[in-house]
Enzyme design. Structure first.
Site, PDB file in Angstrom:
ATOM      1  N   GLU A  97       0.839  -1.198   0.000  1.00 35.01           N
ATOM      2  CA  GLU A  97       0.000   0.000   0.000  1.00 35.01           C
ATOM      3  C   GLU A  97       0.875   1.248   0.000  1.00 35.01           C
ATOM      4  O   GLU A  97       1.674   1.444   0.920  1.00 35.01           O
ATOM      5  CB  GLU A  97      -0.884  -0.014   1.259  1.00 35.01           C
ATOM      6  N   GLU A 124      -4.838  -6.403   2.206  1.00 32.88           N
ATOM      7  CA  GLU A 124      -3.646  -7.095   2.684  1.00 32.88           C
ATOM      8  C   GLU A 124      -3.638  -8.587   2.344  1.00 32.88           C
ATOM      9  O   GLU A 124      -2.582  -9.153   2.046  1.00 32.88           O
ATOM     10  CB  GLU A 124      -3.499  -6.909   4.201  1.00 32.88           C
ATOM     11  N   PHE A 184       1.625  -1.869   8.628  1.00 29.81           N
ATOM     12  CA  PHE A 184       1.848  -2.068  10.062  1.00 29.81           C
ATOM     13  C   PHE A 184       1.644  -3.554  10.356  1.00 29.81           C
ATOM     14  O   PHE A 184       0.709  -4.156   9.820  1.00 29.81           O
ATOM     15  CB  PHE A 184       0.871  -1.234  10.895  1.00 29.81           C
ATOM     16  N   ASP A 240       0.440  -4.957  12.730  1.00 29.83           N
ATOM     17  CA  ASP A 240      -0.877  -5.206  13.321  1.00 29.83           C
ATOM     18  C   ASP A 240      -1.882  -5.657  12.260  1.00 29.83           C
ATOM     19  O   ASP A 240      -2.840  -6.366  12.565  1.00 29.83           O
ATOM     20  CB  ASP A 240      -1.404  -3.926  13.978  1.00 29.83           C
ATOM     21  N   PHE A 241      -1.662  -5.229  11.010  1.00 27.36           N
ATOM     22  CA  PHE A 241      -2.609  -5.564   9.942  1.00 27.36           C
ATOM     23  C   PHE A 241      -2.521  -7.044   9.552  1.00 27.36           C
ATOM     24  O   PHE A 241      -3.274  -7.507   8.698  1.00 27.36           O
ATOM     25  CB  PHE A 241      -2.380  -4.688   8.705  1.00 27.36           C
ATOM     26  N   ILE A 242      -1.608  -7.767  10.167  1.00 26.31           N
ATOM     27  CA  ILE A 242      -1.500  -9.196   9.894  1.00 26.31           C
ATOM     28  C   ILE A 242      -2.829  -9.894  10.167  1.00 26.31           C
ATOM     29  O   ILE A 242      -3.139 -10.927   9.575  1.00 26.31           O
ATOM     30  CB  ILE A 242      -0.359  -9.844  10.729  1.00 26.31           C
ATOM     31  N   HIS A 271      -1.738  -0.130  15.969  1.00 27.43           N
ATOM     32  CA  HIS A 271      -0.603   0.256  15.120  1.00 27.43           C
ATOM     33  C   HIS A 271       0.710   0.195  15.891  1.00 27.43           C
ATOM     34  O   HIS A 271       1.683   0.835  15.494  1.00 27.43           O
ATOM     35  CB  HIS A 271      -0.777   1.690  14.586  1.00 27.43           C
TER      36      HIS A 271
END
Lengths: 342, 321, 368
Positions: free
Chosen positions: A29, A71, A94, A96-98, A140
């Site tokens: 992104e 993602e 980030f 966290d977006f996993i 984040h």
């Protein structure tokens, strides 16, 4: 040798490998930023913190690919491209977006080689920002290395500075397995001497930053810096500590950790992540299992509390492990004396 | 125009409050008084206000990272929001959430969201509660053009259609997902049409026109409330600021930046109402003054307030070690 | 009454900061000119700071373990009679000293294209027939830190990174001394140097002999520090250990064999070596060079019988306690060769006996 920030070092690693190997691509992104915008600027950002700035200009849209905010598709596309001839570097803005795309990493990419009887290679790198300190709050700021380390089939890199970041990232790009490369966002501006040339740091080789006879500290990423700060302060009190940065949590350089504990007899593990089922508990378990005979004192863990990362600066500062907490942990086991003294 | 004068005045007050709130928060974010990431809603006021006007206490909204306007329009305390965004004790989330996670369940606001696409499934959940518990409520899930691409959004829309729950997905299309234009990030397709293909009625509206938004929302929300059939509204809005405060917006042309604020939903509202003779200019001036005072005192109070107590770092985690 | 600053020295052209690792004189202790005051480590070198005046060490500003830039105030020497307030004022108003070669161009590596390769070198000083310093196996230009600055006070000095080393391109041909000698001649051509004094260490010494034999007209004098090529014996374990070592501890263990004073092998020095070995191409280059250097357990190239044919001044310097190449190789050389054995040095006299090396170098150059 020139001093470079970790941001520059990472950019250079990607640039050198993209020049060397035409199958290396970068996607994510806004890794360039500005596509479709009215200004017709197509390299507006280079990632949200500017790490990949300029790569689009050099390598163009077929190799530096801006994606929608999707993602799962980013990671899945990278995994699919990796088994079929490309060598993608996929950015998860980030870590966290996993949560949005974990399946593509741990059920797909991580499993291919084993599940397909050794016939697949998945040379992809997932780069992602990690860590607290930017007041970015609970979604984040997390340190999620344990989430990747626990998965067979993934290699996990957690660099603690610019020099290591460049060498480890080049190693990651050349590696034929999926590598998770976690960049602490509070460290991008920290500068170190970094060669202009390409170099590689092997995975599973810890960096011993300081050697002392009294206590072994094992720490990752930003915690390495805090541990070195603590070590300098402890030295003034006459306590000499060894500071070990494993650099990669998978593979883990267990030999270096065990050899050091054999010399010091005391272990403190410092981890910015939450305390349960973590890197800290993993290292503690390793030493309890294989180095119990060396221990003169209980193993101490310095970690974030079992809580999400809070937003308010005073809460976040209280949350993140720091030098004072590390020093207190070291003192608590040095002062305790021998194993039977407690 | 079916709205009475009091409602018109209050609607304007809501939009003016959002605008003043965002201007203050934007300035204090840039000057460093506000920590962390801040994403401003300025320019999009008519969307939240026109839609939330049709929602009541039993109704829910889901939101996203650009959530201050949704929060205010749904009736959250401006003072509590300020305390939260400035990271103070007494903030809506105790200073633990901040701008990106501001939430107020007491007014049916499910929370802003730091994960793009994180909110759409949650909105379906609130609608399922309303249907199951027969509250008569609906849920509006505010998502952006960027989030409309997410797999979670597609899954949420599928779930809503399958379960037949009273959710209205509002796609606020402000032209950009972060720094990338919608023409690129969505492949140039029609977002409402894509949503419709999941099996919902989908509508489009000009988000600078409060009245157009409100009239459409009234019709769509009433229908969903009555039928439990999910629906979609794509609202075309303008993002006056960057993705976050401090974004230099190199990807937007000088011409775009110079003209993006010309279609000001507050100005358009005022002009229409004054020309129709419904409310006088003086009343708008009075509201503007009151709003300015309220925002200023809320911000000052927040700046003066103490930070959260350190002991709260580990509260509300269900389990402690 | 004078107050004298003790400052962080610059050793070599690339040193930018150093760490005080010990104070050797207690605060308030009397010091004589030349007395060792403090131990200092840079990323490449470790050494001692000596007193330039006699007096009393009145202040130790920098505590042990602290790293400060070159030119920073480490301590203060003054007569016992000088007022404390005066000393405090001196410390308070002290401006970091610009140490020669600070940020100027000569401290920065220069690059030139020669033989299709990128060469990096350090050049400082002006005038005279240039002195070209050629390092050994696994070394680099910066390793001449104690030499280059001293000689550059009088003349032009070039320390080269050989191909496969330092900042030069990590490509070596067959790695033979002969091929390396040709390569260095190409480097001299590229710089437009017709004639040079050569000083070579270990493998670099062999290269220097090779150049003197191939192109006698290009060489004004030859100073050889523990060179290869004068006998069979060489510490094969050291060479193989150097190539094989990956971890810092292993590198430290290997490097200790280079010195009498093993404390000179600092973690920072070992880290530098590891960082070099990680560079793309460095490891294969070392392996090629090692294969070319050895013939089984012995040295491959033999120049002993040819040394007498060299008509320019030749000096050979050997550390008496060299554990890499036997000092016995210095015995029985032609009478035209000046042989100096340095008592308290191992394989690195340019580090362990820099003053003596500088003296011999200057004399050899003067004799030409």
């Amino acid at each position: 040798m020139a001093k470079k920030s970790m941001r520059t070092a990472i950019n250079e690693a990607i640039r050198l490998e993209m020049r060397r190997d035409p199958t290396v691509i970068l996607m994510g992104e806004d890794v360039a930023g500005g596509q479709g915008g009215s200004a017709d600027v197509t390299d507006a950002f280079g990632g949200v913190l500017g790490v990949t700035k300029g790569l689009y200009t050099e390598f163009g849209p077929s190799r530096v690919i801006d994606t929608p905010i999707i993602e799962s598709a980013i990671m899945g596309t990278a995994a699919g491209a990796a088994v079929s001839g490309l060598r993608p570097i996929a950015e998860l803005m980030f870590s966290d977006f996993i949560g949005v795309c974990y399946d593509q990493i741990f059920n797909q990419a991580a499993k291919f080689r084993y599940m397909f009887g050794g016939k697949a290679q998945t040379p992809m790198v997932m780069r992602s920002m990690t860590g607290a300190g930017l007041r970015a709050a609970a979604q984040h700021s997390q340190s999620l290395h344990a989430l990747f380390t626990m998965v067979p089939g993934l290699k996990v890199v957690v660099p603690s500075g610019a020099y290591d970041a460049k060498g480890l990232l080049i190693e990651a790009i050349r590696d034929n397995d999926p590598v998770i490369f976690l960049e602490h966002k509070a460290m991008y501006d920290l500068e170190e001497e970094v060669p202009d040339e390409a170099y590689t740091i092997p995975f599973g080789e810890a960096n011993v930053l300081r050697e002392g006879k009294d206590v072994t500290i094992v720490a990752l990423a930003r915690m390495v810096r805090f541990s070195m700060e603590a070590a300098a302060n402890l030295s003034k009190l006459g306590i000499e500590v060894t500071v070990i940065d494993p650099r990669t949590t998978s593979p883990l350089d267990t030999d270096t950790i065990l050899e050091s504990v054999a010399e010091t007899g005391r272990l403190v593990v410092v981890d910015e992540a939450n305390p349960r089922c973590s890197f800290a508990t993993d290292v503690a378990a390793l030493v309890a299992d294989q180095g119990f005979k060396y221990l003169k004192a209980p193993i101490k863990l310095v970690t974030a509390p079992h809580a999400p990362v809070p937003f308010a600066p005073n809460l976040e500062d209280a949350y993140i492990p720091n030098a004072a907490k590390i020093e207190a942990a070291v003192l608590s086991i040095v002062a305790a004396g021998g194993r039977n003294a407690a | 125009m079916q709205l009475d004068r009091d409602t018109l005045a209050e609607s304007y007050r809501t939009m003016a409050t959002i605008r003043a709130f965002e201007e203050r928060v934007g300035a204090d974010s840039l000057s460093g008084l506000i920590p962390g990431f801040v994403h401003l809603y300025a320019g999009e006021e008519a969307s939240a206000t026109g839609i939330c006007l049709e929602l009541g206490e039993k109704d829910w909204i889901g939101s996203n990272h650009r959530g201050h306007g949704h929060c205010i329009a749904k009736g959250s305390s401006v003072e509590g929001m300020m305390l939260e965004i400035y990271a103070r004790e007494g903030g809506l989330c105790g200073g633990k959430g901040g701008s990106m996670h501001i939430a107020d369940l007491s007014v049916g606001m499910l929370g802003a969201n730091g994960i793009v696409g994180g909110g759409a499934p949650l909105a379906v959940g609130a609608a399922l509660s309303a249907k199951t518990l027969k509250t008569g409520g609906v849920c509006v899930g505010f998502i952006g053009d960027g989030a409309s691409n997410q797999g979670t959004t597609a899954e949420a829309m599928t779930m809503a259609v399958v379960l037949k729950v009273p959710v209205i997905f509002v796609i606020e299309n402000n032209g950009y997902g972060e720094f990338t234009a919608v023409s690129y990030h969505s492949g140039g397709i029609d977002l409402a049409a894509r949503a419709a293909s999941f099996g919902m009625e989908a509508h489009k509206v000009d988000g600078t026109d409060f009245f157009a938004v409100n009239e459409l929302a009234r019709e769509v929300i009433a229908k969903t409330r009555a039928t439990n059939m999910p629906a979609v509204i794509e609202v075309a809005v303008n993002r006056w600021h960057g993705h976050f405060t401090g974004d230099p917006q190199a990807y937007r042309s000088a011409e775009e930046l110079a003209t993006v604020r010309l279609s000001d939903p507050l100005v358009i509202f005022k002009k229409r109402v004054i020309e129709a003779g419904l409310l006088p200019q003086e009343l708008f001036d009075k509201i503007d003054g009151e709003v300015a005072d309220r925002i200023d005192s809320a911000a000052r109070a927040a700046i003066a307030a103490p930070p959260p107590d350190i002991s709260t770092v580990t509260t509300d985690v269900y389990v402690s070690y | 009454m004078t107050i004298t600053a003790v400052i962080m020295p610059r050793w070599g052209l690339t040193m930018e900061e150093g760490t005080v690792t010990a104070w050797l004189v207690p605060l308030g202790g009397t010091v004589a000119v030349g007395q060792e005051l403090a131990e200092v480590e840079s990323s490449k070198l470790a050494g001692t700071v000596e007193a330039t005046v006699s007096g009393v060490l009145r202040r130790t500003i920098i505590e042990v373990g602290a790293t400060v830039p070159v030119g920073a105030l480490l301590g203060v020497i003054a007569d016992a009679a000088v007022d404390d307030a005066e000393i405090d004022a001196f410390v308070g108003t002290f401006e970091p000293v610009e140490v020669a070669a600070g940020e100027d161009e000569s401290s920065k590596p220069k690059t030139i294209e020669a033989g299709g390769l990128r060469w990096s070198y350090l050049r400082s000083g002006e005038g005279g027939v240039p002195l070209v310093l050629i390092h050994g196996f696994g070394g680099d230009a910066a390793g001449w830190g104690f030499i280059q600055g001293a000689i550059a006070a009088d003349q032009d000095v070039i320390a080269v990174d050989l191909p496969g080393h330092g900042n030069s391109e990590k490509t070596v041909t067959d790695g033979s001394l002969d091929a390396q000698a040709d390569a260095v001649i190409g480097f001299l051509d590229a710089l437009g140097i017709d004639k040079a004094h050569l000083a070579g260490h270990s493998m670099g010494g062999g290269i220097a002999i090779g150049i003197a034999l191939k192109a006698p007209g290009r060489v004004a004098s030859l100073t050889l520090l523990a060179p290869v090529g004068l006998g069979d014996g060489i510490n094969v374990d050291y060479l193989k250990g150097f190539v094989a070592a990956r971890k810092r501890r292993d590198v430290e263990t290997v490097l200790r064999q280079l010195f009498v004073n093993e404390a000179l092998v600092t973690p920072a020095l070992a880290e530098e070596i590891i960082r070099y070995k990680r560079l793309d191409g460095a490891q294969p280059a070392l392996e090629t060079l090692l294969a070319a250097l050895l013939n089984g357990q012995a040295q491959r190239a033999q120049y002993r019988d040819k040394l007498g044919a060299i008509k320019v001044p030749v000096s050979v310097i050997w550390g008496a306690q060299d554990r890499i190449i036997p000092p016995a190789h210095a015995v029985g050389l032609p009478a035209s060769v000046r042989v100096e054995t340095v008592a308290d040095s191992g394989h690195m006299p340019q580090v362990e006996a820099a003053d003596q090396v500088n003296k011999i170098l200057k004399e050899t150059i003067a004799k030409a």
